[in-house]
Motif scaffolding. Sequence first.
Motif, mmCIF file in Angstrom:
data_model
loop_
_atom_site.group_PDB
_atom_site.id
_atom_site.type_symbol
_atom_site.label_atom_id
_atom_site.label_comp_id
_atom_site.label_asym_id
_atom_site.label_seq_id
_atom_site.Cartn_x
_atom_site.Cartn_y
_atom_site.Cartn_z
ATOM 1 N N PHE A 27 0.832 -1.203 0.000
ATOM 2 C CA PHE A 27 0.000 0.000 0.000
ATOM 3 C C PHE A 27 0.869 1.255 0.000
ATOM 4 N N ALA A 28 1.993 1.179 0.718
ATOM 5 C CA ALA A 28 2.856 2.343 0.830
ATOM 6 C C ALA A 28 3.576 2.633 -0.476
ATOM 7 N N THR A 29 3.779 1.602 -1.291
ATOM 8 C CA THR A 29 4.649 1.794 -2.445
ATOM 9 C C THR A 29 3.957 1.615 -3.787
ATOM 10 N N LEU A 30 2.755 1.029 -3.805
ATOM 11 C CA LEU A 30 2.068 0.811 -5.079
ATOM 12 C C LEU A 30 0.815 1.671 -5.142
ATOM 13 N N SER A 31 0.234 1.729 -6.317
ATOM 14 C CA SER A 31 -1.049 2.425 -6.440
ATOM 15 C C SER A 31 -2.095 1.690 -5.602
ATOM 16 N N PRO A 32 -2.851 2.436 -4.812
ATOM 17 C CA PRO A 32 -3.808 1.739 -3.922
ATOM 18 C C PRO A 32 -5.033 1.189 -4.641
ATOM 19 N N THR A 33 -5.034 1.183 -5.985
ATOM 20 C CA THR A 33 -6.197 0.610 -6.668
ATOM 21 C C THR A 33 -6.362 -0.869 -6.330
ATOM 22 N N PHE A 34 -5.291 -1.515 -5.870
ATOM 23 C CA PHE A 34 -5.432 -2.934 -5.523
ATOM 24 C C PHE A 34 -6.383 -3.127 -4.348
ATOM 25 N N ILE A 35 -6.559 -2.075 -3.572
ATOM 26 C CA ILE A 35 -7.544 -2.155 -2.483
ATOM 27 C C ILE A 35 -8.930 -2.425 -3.072
ATOM 28 N N ALA A 36 -9.263 -1.637 -4.092
ATOM 29 C CA ALA A 36 -10.582 -1.815 -4.708
ATOM 30 C C ALA A 36 -10.684 -3.166 -5.397
ATOM 31 N N GLU A 37 -9.565 -3.631 -5.924
ATOM 32 C CA GLU A 37 -9.608 -4.905 -6.634
ATOM 33 C C GLU A 37 -9.814 -6.076 -5.676
ATOM 34 N N LEU A 38 -9.245 -5.966 -4.492
ATOM 35 C CA LEU A 38 -9.241 -7.131 -3.609
ATOM 36 C C LEU A 38 -10.175 -7.005 -2.408
ATOM 37 N N MET A 39 -10.437 -5.794 -1.964
ATOM 38 C CA MET A 39 -11.260 -5.642 -0.757
ATOM 39 C C MET A 39 -12.712 -6.009 -1.056
ATOM 40 N N PRO A 40 -13.388 -6.581 -0.074
ATOM 41 C CA PRO A 40 -14.796 -6.937 -0.298
ATOM 42 C C PRO A 40 -15.669 -5.700 -0.491
ATOM 43 N N PRO A 41 -16.443 -5.663 -1.558
ATOM 44 C CA PRO A 41 -17.308 -4.507 -1.797
ATOM 45 C C PRO A 41 -18.603 -4.526 -0.985
ATOM 46 N N PHE A 42 -18.949 -5.675 -0.430
ATOM 47 C CA PHE A 42 -20.196 -5.751 0.335
ATOM 48 C C PHE A 42 -19.898 -5.568 1.816
ATOM 49 N N PRO A 43 -20.923 -5.265 2.599
ATOM 50 C CA PRO A 43 -20.687 -5.017 4.026
ATOM 51 C C PRO A 43 -20.047 -6.224 4.725
ATOM 52 N N ILE A 44 -19.151 -5.894 5.638
ATOM 53 C CA ILE A 44 -18.511 -6.925 6.453
ATOM 54 C C ILE A 44 -19.237 -6.908 7.792
ATOM 55 N N TYR A 45 -20.057 -7.894 8.042
ATOM 56 C CA TYR A 45 -20.840 -7.887 9.272
ATOM 57 C C TYR A 45 -19.951 -8.181 10.471
ATOM 58 N N GLU A 46 -19.976 -7.265 11.400
ATOM 59 C CA GLU A 46 -19.090 -7.409 12.558
ATOM 60 C C GLU A 46 -19.440 -8.648 13.382
ATOM 61 N N ASN A 47 -20.726 -8.999 13.390
ATOM 62 C CA ASN A 47 -21.146 -10.172 14.167
ATOM 63 C C ASN A 47 -20.445 -11.451 13.728
ATOM 64 N N LEU A 48 -19.983 -11.474 12.489
ATOM 65 C CA LEU A 48 -19.372 -12.699 11.986
ATOM 66 C C LEU A 48 -17.876 -12.756 12.278
ATOM 67 N N LEU A 49 -17.308 -11.653 12.704
ATOM 68 C CA LEU A 49 -15.857 -11.622 12.911
ATOM 69 C C LEU A 49 -15.486 -12.228 14.259
ATOM 70 N N SER A 50 -14.258 -12.674 14.335
ATOM 71 C CA SER A 50 -13.789 -13.263 15.586
ATOM 72 C C SER A 50 -13.753 -12.191 16.671
ATOM 73 N N GLU A 51 -13.815 -12.646 17.904
ATOM 74 C CA GLU A 51 -13.817 -11.719 19.028
ATOM 75 C C GLU A 51 -12.552 -10.857 18.995
ATOM 76 N N SER A 52 -11.405 -11.470 18.678
ATOM 77 C CA SER A 52 -10.153 -10.713 18.707
ATOM 78 C C SER A 52 -10.150 -9.618 17.649
ATOM 79 N N ALA A 53 -10.800 -9.865 16.532
ATOM 80 C CA ALA A 53 -10.877 -8.832 15.484
ATOM 81 C C ALA A 53 -11.842 -7.724 15.890
ATOM 82 N N ARG A 54 -12.975 -8.119 16.456
ATOM 83 C CA ARG A 54 -13.982 -7.111 16.814
ATOM 84 C C ARG A 54 -13.464 -6.178 17.894
ATOM 85 N N GLN A 55 -12.661 -6.751 18.780
ATOM 86 C CA GLN A 55 -12.180 -5.954 19.905
ATOM 87 C C GLN A 55 -11.279 -4.802 19.486
ATOM 88 N N VAL A 56 -10.606 -4.920 18.350
ATOM 89 C CA VAL A 56 -9.642 -3.889 17.984
ATOM 90 C C VAL A 56 -10.211 -2.848 17.020
#
Lengths: 337, 293
Positions: free
Chosen positions: A196-225
């Motif tokens: 991300f620091a060195t390339l064009s950040p368009t890869f974020i759009a290419e790879l990141m999920p475009p639909f909502p990420i429901y917090e209820n489905l994430l692990s406790e350790s992820a939700r906590q942070v």
Amino acid sequence: MLVRPCTLEDIDAFERLAFDSPVGMTSLPLDRRNLEVRLRASQSAFAKVEEQGCGEESHFLFAVEDHKGNVLGVSGLMANTGINAPYYNLRRDRTYQVSSSLQKHVAHSALQLCGDNSGKTLLNSFFVDENSRTPELMNLLSRARILFMKQFEDRFQNDVIVEFIGITDENQESPFWNAVGLPFFDMEYDQAEQYFATLSPTFIAELMPPFPIYENLLSESARQVIGKHSMDYDDQLQIALAEGFQYSNFFNFFDAGPCLSGPRRLLKSHQNAGEISLISAQADYQEKYLVSNLKGTDFRCLLVDGLMDAEGALSVSPENLEALGLDPGDRAMGVVL
Amino acid sequence: MSNNTHPLKGLVVRAVQQSDGPAIAALLEQPKAFVSDHWGPKSSLEEHIKNSVLAFSLSEGESEALFLFVLEEAGEVSGVLGLSTLIGTTQPRYHFRAGKRVHQSHALSVYRDIDLLLLGNDCTGSTELCLFAVGQKSSLAVQGAALIEGVFEFARLNPNLLGQRLIAELPGLNGNSSKSEFWLGLGDRFIPQELKHESVGVLVELLPRTPIYLPFLSPEVRSVIGLVSCEQSDFRSFLESNGLYFQDMIRPEDGGGVLEVLWRQVIPEFNRTRNLNDRPETNSQAKFRFECS
């Protein structure tokens, strides 16, 4: 202590700071050529700030140095996000699902990749040598940017945002990244940050999920942070809160660190700062002021001991006056520390 | 010695009659009887039969209706099959549909295909095979096949009653209960504590309507998607041998697979001509009777 624009000569110090800074600080990548590009862009932004309106990305980099000229830290100010590259955040949305048979509703909280913070002014690239993090230096380096903005008001946006690095564990792994980023990017947190620091950040759009990420489905350790900042940045965060920045619904998409925002004209340093004239006088002053000259490329901001008289003139030492590159009677921007 | 008699010879599939109640009740006691979650409580059998008798006589096909067929063998009822038509047109029916999104970055040489589940009402208007049982001495291969043959004949004669598609919802592993891995790992996460005592079928209404990314679910949950409980594995094979197949629909309650087929895939001359809004037909099927040959 003095804050001034970074120049190309700072490359060695800049590289050293980049080396020491955490991997999540993507505006300070470990890549000398990349850092050089950033320094050049900053020099050009300072050179043009006096005649140019807003519209360009204009990434200003400030260095703080001690009285011997050693660079102790760096901070950045981007006039407009999303110009040269998309500016992404995660936004927390709450939606309701209603059951007509139960006559009940429930709220679902989800994170959504978004560009809502595009076109805002961003404070970033803040990093100080571990041994130099005094409250005074941190305040000076952080707030000098707000004095600079006040001076060139029409170059900056009304909304200012600042992101803080999120939580990583003892192995430098981000629990949030491991839950959310890893399945989509197939790479470790530090690798992704480096890209991300060195390339064009368009890869974020290419790879990141475009639909909502429901917090209820994430692990406790992820939700906590989500929305939690690294304690290494606690001082800086406290300064931002005192400045009037507030927590928002936006988070960094790699580590879910918080994104704070505030209307520029309501920031404390902006509101309390004013144009003053300077008087040169040697005395034992009790009050501390942040004072900056009104210049672009030769911008200087100092933490000084001084005394304000009834007419709004500030008495400072001749050495400070010289460090600011000013003569007695010159106008400056000043605010109580 | 050759035996030229077709095994289905003499079997009759006919519309249910009110007097079939006790025989059907006995069939539903069979351990392998298949009863859809949407069938309702056992006590309502008499009611269902009444409604079905009415449905056969009206043959309107305007709203949800239940058609019960029984298999007669030497005067004895030895099998039953139920079709619910136009499902989801009065009360929404929810299913997950499994999908996929590919995320690719040339710059990073990353190529990921990500599985999704999307909650929707894709079965709306379909016909559901909601009840199926054959007697203890009967087999799926013979009596079961006869029931299917009779029902397909009914479908051929009455395309306008049945929608485009026949589905069967098969229970997942540890089927519809709070023990279902699938429910606990997905749906249950969205249900606040104070509602957890409600029935899972109803709670489905509260699940999100945008796609759910499977990578966020635990491997245990992902591994049971589309699986069918062991008790119904023979029934599943039987349905598959009659043309139904698992495509991409999943029960939100337990991850069980939905088998489906378009009527025209199994009945070449199936030709549904009437739209939902058209005037109903009036030909009564109360005397529907099909003799296997």
